[in-house]
Every structure is written in structure tokens, then in C-alpha cells.
Design a protein around this motif. Structure first.
Motif, PDB file in Angstrom:
ATOM      1  N   ALA A 297      -1.192  12.192   1.134  1.00 40.90           N
ATOM      2  CA  ALA A 297       0.074  12.591   0.424  1.00 40.90           C
ATOM      3  C   ALA A 297      -0.097  13.541  -0.142  1.00 40.90           C
ATOM      4  CB  ALA A 297       1.043  11.498  -0.314  1.00 40.90           C
ATOM      5  N   ARG A 298       1.808  14.755  -0.474  1.00 45.58           N
ATOM      6  CA  ARG A 298       1.067  15.692  -1.330  1.00 45.58           C
ATOM      7  C   ARG A 298       1.857  15.686  -2.400  1.00 45.58           C
ATOM      8  NH1 ARG A 298       3.910  20.533  -1.834  1.00 45.58           N
ATOM      9  NH2 ARG A 298       2.572  21.872  -2.616  1.00 45.58           N
ATOM     10  N   LYS A 299       1.580  15.696  -3.102  1.00 45.14           N
ATOM     11  CA  LYS A 299       2.633  15.908  -4.408  1.00 45.14           C
ATOM     12  C   LYS A 299       3.447  16.778  -4.992  1.00 45.14           C
ATOM     13  CE  LYS A 299       2.356  15.247 -10.068  1.00 45.14           C
ATOM     14  NZ  LYS A 299       1.982  15.103 -10.707  1.00 45.14           N
ATOM     15  N   PRO A 300       4.935  16.658  -4.428  1.00 40.84           N
ATOM     16  CA  PRO A 300       5.856  18.226  -4.757  1.00 40.84           C
ATOM     17  C   PRO A 300       5.963  19.030  -5.658  1.00 40.84           C
ATOM     18  CG  PRO A 300       6.833  15.848  -4.383  1.00 40.84           C
ATOM     19  CD  PRO A 300       5.783  16.061  -4.943  1.00 40.84           C
TER      20      PRO A 300
ATOM     21  N   VAL B  22       1.115  -1.226   0.017  1.00 36.67           N
ATOM     22  CA  VAL B  22       0.155   0.475   0.237  1.00 36.67           C
ATOM     23  C   VAL B  22       1.485   1.136   0.069  1.00 36.67           C
ATOM     24  CG1 VAL B  22      -1.407   1.589   0.949  1.00 36.67           C
ATOM     25  CG2 VAL B  22      -1.930  -1.208   1.063  1.00 36.67           C
ATOM     26  N   ALA B  23       1.879   1.154   0.516  1.00 38.11           N
ATOM     27  CA  ALA B  23       3.257   2.089   0.647  1.00 38.11           C
ATOM     28  C   ALA B  23       3.417   3.131  -0.809  1.00 38.11           C
ATOM     29  CB  ALA B  23       4.144   2.138   1.163  1.00 38.11           C
ATOM     30  N   ARG B  24       3.907   1.309  -1.424  1.00 39.20           N
ATOM     31  CA  ARG B  24       3.589   2.138  -2.794  1.00 39.20           C
ATOM     32  C   ARG B  24       3.325   2.983  -4.037  1.00 39.20           C
ATOM     33  NH1 ARG B  24       4.782  -1.536  -7.136  1.00 39.20           N
ATOM     34  NH2 ARG B  24       3.752  -2.886  -5.906  1.00 39.20           N
ATOM     35  N   PHE B  25       1.689   3.226  -2.875  1.00 37.44           N
ATOM     36  CA  PHE B  25       1.055   3.330  -4.059  1.00 37.44           C
ATOM     37  C   PHE B  25       1.350   5.199  -4.082  1.00 37.44           C
ATOM     38  CE2 PHE B  25      -1.766  -0.137  -3.294  1.00 37.44           C
ATOM     39  CZ  PHE B  25      -2.564   0.027  -4.626  1.00 37.44           C
ATOM     40  N   PHE B  26       1.968   5.695  -2.506  1.00 37.46           N
ATOM     41  CA  PHE B  26       2.772   7.056  -2.586  1.00 37.46           C
ATOM     42  C   PHE B  26       3.799   6.902  -2.782  1.00 37.46           C
ATOM     43  CE2 PHE B  26      -0.778   6.273   0.732  1.00 37.46           C
ATOM     44  CZ  PHE B  26      -1.649   7.001   0.443  1.00 37.46           C
TER      45      PHE B  26
END
Ligand SMILES: C[S@@+](CC[C@H](N)C(=O)[O-])C[C@H]1O[C@@H](n2cnc3c(N)ncnc32)[C@H](O)[C@@H]1O
Length: 275
Positions: free
Chosen positions: A272-275, A233-237
Motif C-alpha cells: 500500500a502507498r501512503k497518500p 491483517v487489513a487493519r495494518f493498512f
């Protein structure tokens, strides 16, 4: 058994929708767990069997709705987001995305997407936007993210930040349909300052009950369930900046003090935010 439903398609034309009510569908099973009435006998039987396999599924579903309300409020209030793409909307219930967003920022624009025709029947509730904002409902499949982006561009301005919400939907996408690539396609389409929020059934929290329930539902429900572990699941971010507290059990994401819905929940969740 199939039932027909006359539906007005928003352009003033009648449409005839067909449902197979003899097969359980995930949106209606989920509706039952949330205490809704928009479900049929096959959905209720599947939902009850799932509760026997995994009694914590009801608090898990309710914790997921609490997460939705908290993250949409966070996105509208703290992150200044005014555009939302909510994929896998579900049958309308309390605290739908536009209601929470527009209670903070009435001008918020929300595009809802789902592929269950029963959600389409109830879409009118999702289209009751605050007059300063706007909502739209699109019937589309997450396996075709390019089409979703094309449809959403009718209401959303993709040169400005968008929050993409994928709550309790990615577990219906098989590994062979490459859910990580689907998420990447969506994230690539939104500009810096956009957000991704998702929740996902865990196979490494309450593993035994979740496995039993998934096995049962995979025999009787139209859509498959694939619970995943935290690293998957972490890989989605990947490439995004998780906001505090990171990827956590859904009920641990900025919990409200003294929440009456407090309890066990077997979903990983993060924003999560897209930088
Ligand atoms: C468990 S409900 C979650 C509803 C809502 N997002 C929430 O978290 O409360 C999953 C929803 O995803 C929808 N869904 C499942 N697979 C889908 C797909 N491939 N494309 C679009 N929607 C899908 C179902 O119809 C259902 O409404």
C-alpha cells in the motif's frame, strides 16, 4: 546447548555471539523450509514436525520469497522507490531485498533489521551492496520501532519515500505488544509517497493445518506464532491505499505466468502507498 561464534562486527573488532542451539528459532526453521543449510538439529526437528502438521508450509514459505522479489521489483521499477527498510530480514538466501532493488536501481539504499544473532553472523552477505547504493544491517527488535527508526536514519533519508517491508514477521508479535500500533509508528515516520508491504500467516486460509502447526511450534519454538484473519491483517493498512490486487493470498499478488513455485500458500499479503 549453547555455542559461541566469533564474529567481526564491521568495525574491525571481534565479537563473541552465543546461540542456544537446543531451542528452535524461527529464522532457522524458515531457512530449513527454504532449503537452506543455516539451521541446527532442533530447528530441523521443529521444521519437520511443522511439515507433518501442515504440508503446505514449504510452498507457503517459498511463495513468500517469490512475493518479496515481486514487490521489491514493483517498488523499485514502477513506484520509483530508492529506500527500503526490511524488518525481519531472515537469513540471507536468493533474491535478498538489495539484490532485487539494485538490479533495477543500483543506487537503492537498504537497511536490514533482525533480532536473531545468526542473521547477524550472515549479515556480510547483506552488506555486499552495489557501489552506487548502500546497505546496512541493524540488530534490533520490532517491538521497539522508535529504536529501529533511529538506527535506520543512519542510512535512510526520512524526508524522502521509504518502503517499509514487514514480510512474515508480524505473526511473531503478540496482541499484547500491539502490532497495529508498531506498524502505525513506522508508517507515521515516513513521508507521503512511501509504501508498506507485508505478508502474514492466515488463520482463515487452510485454517485447520495452520492451527495445528501453530500449536506445535508454539510448544517448541522460541518465538510464538499468531496467525490472523484477513480483516485483522487489513487493519495494518488503515489510512493507506492498497495497490492492485489488494490484500490477497500471497501467491495471488501479481503472479508471474507459469511460475514453477506455484502452489498453495496460507499467507495474506499486500502493498500500500501512503497518500
Ligand atoms: C519467517 S522469517 C521471514 C524472513 C523474511 N522477511 C522473508 O519474508 O523471507 C521471520 C524473521 O523475523 C525475525 N524476527 C522475529 N521476531 C522479531 C522481532 N521481534 N524483531 C526483529 N526481528 C524478528 C526472525 O529472526 C526471522 O529472521
Amino acid at each position: 546447548m549453547a555455542i559461541a561464534w566469533e564474529h567481526e562486527n564491521g568495525a574491525g573488532h571481534g565479537e563473541r555471539l552465543l546461540f542456544d542451539t537446543s531451542v528452535a528459532h524461527c529464522a532457522r526453521v524458515y531457512d530449513y523450509w527454504l532449503g537452506g543449510k543455516d539451521n541446527f538439529a532442533a530447528d530441523r526437528a521443529a521444521a519437520e514436525q511443522a511439515i507433518r502438521d501442515f504440508p503446505d508450509i514449504v510452498p507457503t514459505a517459498r511463495a513468500n520469497r517469490g512475493f518479496l522479489a515481486r514487490i521489491v521489483r514493483f517498488l523499485a521499477k514502477d513506484a520509483g522507490i530508492r529506500q527500503f527498510l526490511d524488518i525481519g530480514t531472515g537469513i540471507p538466501t536468493e533474491n535478498n531485498t538489495h539484490e532485487v532493488a539494485q538490479s533495477v536501481a543500483p543506487g537503492s539504499r537498504v537497511v536490514y533489521v533482525d533480532n536473531d544473532p545468526l542473521v547477524l553472523v550472515h549479515a556480510r552477505a547483506l552488506l555486499a551492496s552495489h557501489p552506487d547504493g548502500a546497505t546496512a544491517y541493524e540488530e534490533a527488535d520490532l517491538r521497539d520501532p522508535e529504536r529501529i527508526l533511529d538506527l535506520a536514519a543512519g542510512l535512510l533519508d526520512f524526508s524522502r519515500p521509504v518502503a517499509v517491508l514487514l514480510l512474515a514477521i508480524l505473526h511473531h508479535i503478540d496482541d499484547e505488544d500491539d502490532p497495529h500500533k508498531i506498524v502505525t509508528t513506522l508508517v507515521n515516520a515516513v513521508p507521503s509517497g512511501s509504501y508498506l508491504a507485508l505478508s502474514h500467516p492466515a488463520n482463515d486460509l487452510d485454517a485447520e493445518g495452520m492451527a495445528k502447526m501453530a500449536q506445535t511450534l508454539n510448544e517448541i519454538m522460541a518465538e510464538k506464532i499468531i496467525a490472523r484473519d484477513r480483516p485483522t491483517v487489513a487493519r495494518f493498512f488503515d489510512g493507506l491505499e492498497l495497490v492492485e490486487p489488494g490484500l490477497v493470498r500471497v501467491s495471488d499478488w501479481r503472479p508471474p505466468h507459469g511460475s514453477p513455485n506455484w502452489g498453495p500458500a496460507a499467507l495474506w499479503a499486500g502493498v500500500a502507498r501512503k497518500p
